[in-house]
Design a protein around this motif. Structure first.
Motif, mmCIF file in Angstrom:
data_model
loop_
_atom_site.group_PDB
_atom_site.id
_atom_site.type_symbol
_atom_site.label_atom_id
_atom_site.label_comp_id
_atom_site.label_asym_id
_atom_site.label_seq_id
_atom_site.Cartn_x
_atom_site.Cartn_y
_atom_site.Cartn_z
ATOM 1 N N SER A 25 20.781 8.749 -60.537
ATOM 2 C CA SER A 25 20.362 7.581 -61.317
ATOM 3 C C SER A 25 19.931 6.437 -60.407
ATOM 4 N N VAL A 26 20.707 6.205 -59.348
ATOM 5 C CA VAL A 26 20.349 5.132 -58.418
ATOM 6 C C VAL A 26 19.031 5.442 -57.706
ATOM 7 N N PHE A 27 18.854 6.698 -57.306
ATOM 8 C CA PHE A 27 17.610 7.072 -56.617
ATOM 9 C C PHE A 27 16.402 6.879 -57.525
ATOM 10 N N VAL A 28 16.528 7.331 -58.769
ATOM 11 C CA VAL A 28 15.412 7.160 -59.711
ATOM 12 C C VAL A 28 15.150 5.679 -59.955
ATOM 13 N N ALA A 29 16.223 4.895 -60.127
ATOM 14 C CA ALA A 29 16.049 3.456 -60.343
ATOM 15 C C ALA A 29 15.393 2.794 -59.131
#
Length: 472
Positions: A25-29
């Motif tokens: 999720s952090v990488f996509v964000a």
């Protein structure tokens, strides 16, 4: 990797899943935010280049491209250049050299193309250059591409992501520990039952949802195991009781023969008739023990069988059982009145049940009276009736007719172990039917078996339609 994952505990799996989900999720964000930030910075820079170009173009129109005073180089940030009609360029004193004027920028200066926004790579840096036509030439305003905001943003997101992953792992571990606490208690209870062999210790019902259903399922399993152990204990006790009498009689007869043989008086102490009768008794007792052992084995197996279920005509099973009885007891007359009825079942088990029914009736039927076997379809059931002309079953014995090892007082002197009808009931129940006992019209016992009839496939139904399969 798959083997490693399968060896991990459920807590570890939940922790890894939570941490991985947060990391993804952090990488996509980060990717989305980086693209949005880069787009916004580029858009702002391009708008600023256009605004500065228009200011410089206004000054160039007033003073001319060759005489316009160029703003001094501030040391960083914005760079300017004037493209003269002859293709030469002017730049402020001390300003770094911009990349060579591109072909497209030259066409703008010649009036062959509209204004142009382009990116260029210099010797050390990258530039974003805007070209605007002025008079017979053009002005260019550029700035050095600055990735530092994106880099700082990426570093911040990386730190935030690491903190989120660590926090997610901690939260996942905590949630897993809290959520699996009932499972730990359930596991401990199951291990305690396995170690102590105490099947009476039900696992306390706690929690809700899946955990509660699992506990109920395990308690149901323990109850089934308790019933199975109780049934095994009763079977062992009943078998020991039933084996005691024939074994005692067999041992006494053998000891008598051995004692007489050791004394050398076997020929004088027993007459030929007595020896023959004694040997016949021994053979009968061995046969009785063999039959009892076979019935005990069959009964102890319960419903476990390697025989597959198939669609069969119950008439064939009844006729085969009657033929087997006639070969074993030639003096017994069996009268068949059967009609083709199809069922789904195990042929050998059903034949054993029918054989036991006919054997039981043969013990009671007078020599001049046949055992009557009737098979017919009745609604959605196949009805099998076996009756004899014997004395019938006392009302007090009816409730226990199908109990294991149960024998009425009047049957104590007859051969048998009391297991035949119990096996019949087990086979009938395994096929979804029921067995009952009543008094026949001839005054004897009427044993009735109801089995669910099977729906015939279309080809078999057409073959059997209209055929008279009654056997007399």
């Amino acid at each position: 990797m798959t083997r490693w994952w399968r060896r991990r505990s459920l807590r570890t799996r939940l922790t890894v899943i939570a941490a991985t989900a947060i990391a993804v999720s952090v990488f996509v964000a980060f990717q989305v935010a980086s693209e949005l930030l880069d787009w916004e910075l580029q858009n702002t820079a391009e708008n600023q280049l256009r605004a500065d170009s228009r200011v410089l173009a206004t000054s160039a129109e007033r003073a001319g491209l060759a005489q316009v005073q160029l703003p001094p180089y501030p040391g960083s940030g914005r760079l300017v250049r004037v493209i003269l009609p002859d293709g030469s360029t002017r730049t402020p004193v001390g300003q770094p050299e911009l990349p060579q004027v591109s072909e497209h920028a030259g066409r703008v200066a010649q009036g062959a193309s509209a204004d142009l926004m382009e990116s260029k790579d210099g010797d050390d840096d990258g530039y974003r250059i805007y070209t605007l036509r002025v008079g017979d030439g053009a002005v260019q305003v550029a700035h050095v591409a600055d990735d530092s905001p994106i880099n700082r943003f990426g570093l911040g997101m990386l730190l935030i992501g690491l903190l989120c992953v660590v926090g997610g792992a901690v939260v996942g571990r905590t949630v897993a520990r809290t959520g699996l606490a009932p499972m730990d208690r359930l596991t401990a209870a199951a291990v305690r039952v396995a170690n102590t062999q105490d099947l009476d210790a039900d696992i306390p019902d706690e929690g809700g949802g899946e955990i509660r259903r699992l506990i109920q399922a395990i308690n149901d399993m323990l109850a089934a195991l308790r019933d199975s152990r109780r049934a095994q204990r009763l079977l062992a006790e009943d078998a020991a009781h039933e084996l005691k009498t024939p074994l005692t009689s067999l041992r006494l007869n053998i000891e008598l023969l051995v004692r007489l043989d050791r004394r050398g008086t076997l020929d004088t102490a027993l007459s030929a008739e007595s020896r023959t009768r004694l040997l016949n008794d021994l053979g009968a007792q061995v046969a009785e023990l063999s039959a009892l052992a076979a019935e005990l084995t069959d009964l102890a197996r319960g419903d476990v069988s390697d025989e597959s279920t198939e669609l069969l005509d119950l008439t064939d099973v009844v006729v085969a059982a009657a033929t087997q009885v006639r070969s074993r007891v030639p003096d017994l007359e069996v009268a068949l009145d059967v009609t083709s009825v199809w069922v789904s079942g195990r042929p050998a088990a059903l034949q054993r049940a029918v054989l036991n029914l006919i054997d039981n009736a043969g013990k009671w039927s007078p020599a001049d009276q046949p055992v009557q076997v009737r098979l017919r379809a009745e609604g959605a059931s196949a009805v099998l009736e076996v009756d004899d002309a014997g004395p019938g079953i006392d009302a007090a014995d009816v409730p226990r007719v199908f109990d294991r090892f149960y024998r009425a007082d009047s049957a104590r002197a007859l051969p048998g172990s009391g297991l035949g009808l119990s096996i019949v009931q087990r086979v009938v129940h395994a096929h979804g039917g029921r067995a009952a006992v009543a008094r026949s019209a001839r005054g004897g016992a009427l044993l009735r078996v109801d089995l669910p009839a099977a729906l015939l496939p279309a080809p078999i139904a057409r073959l059997t339609a209209g055929e008279d399969t009654a056997v007399r």
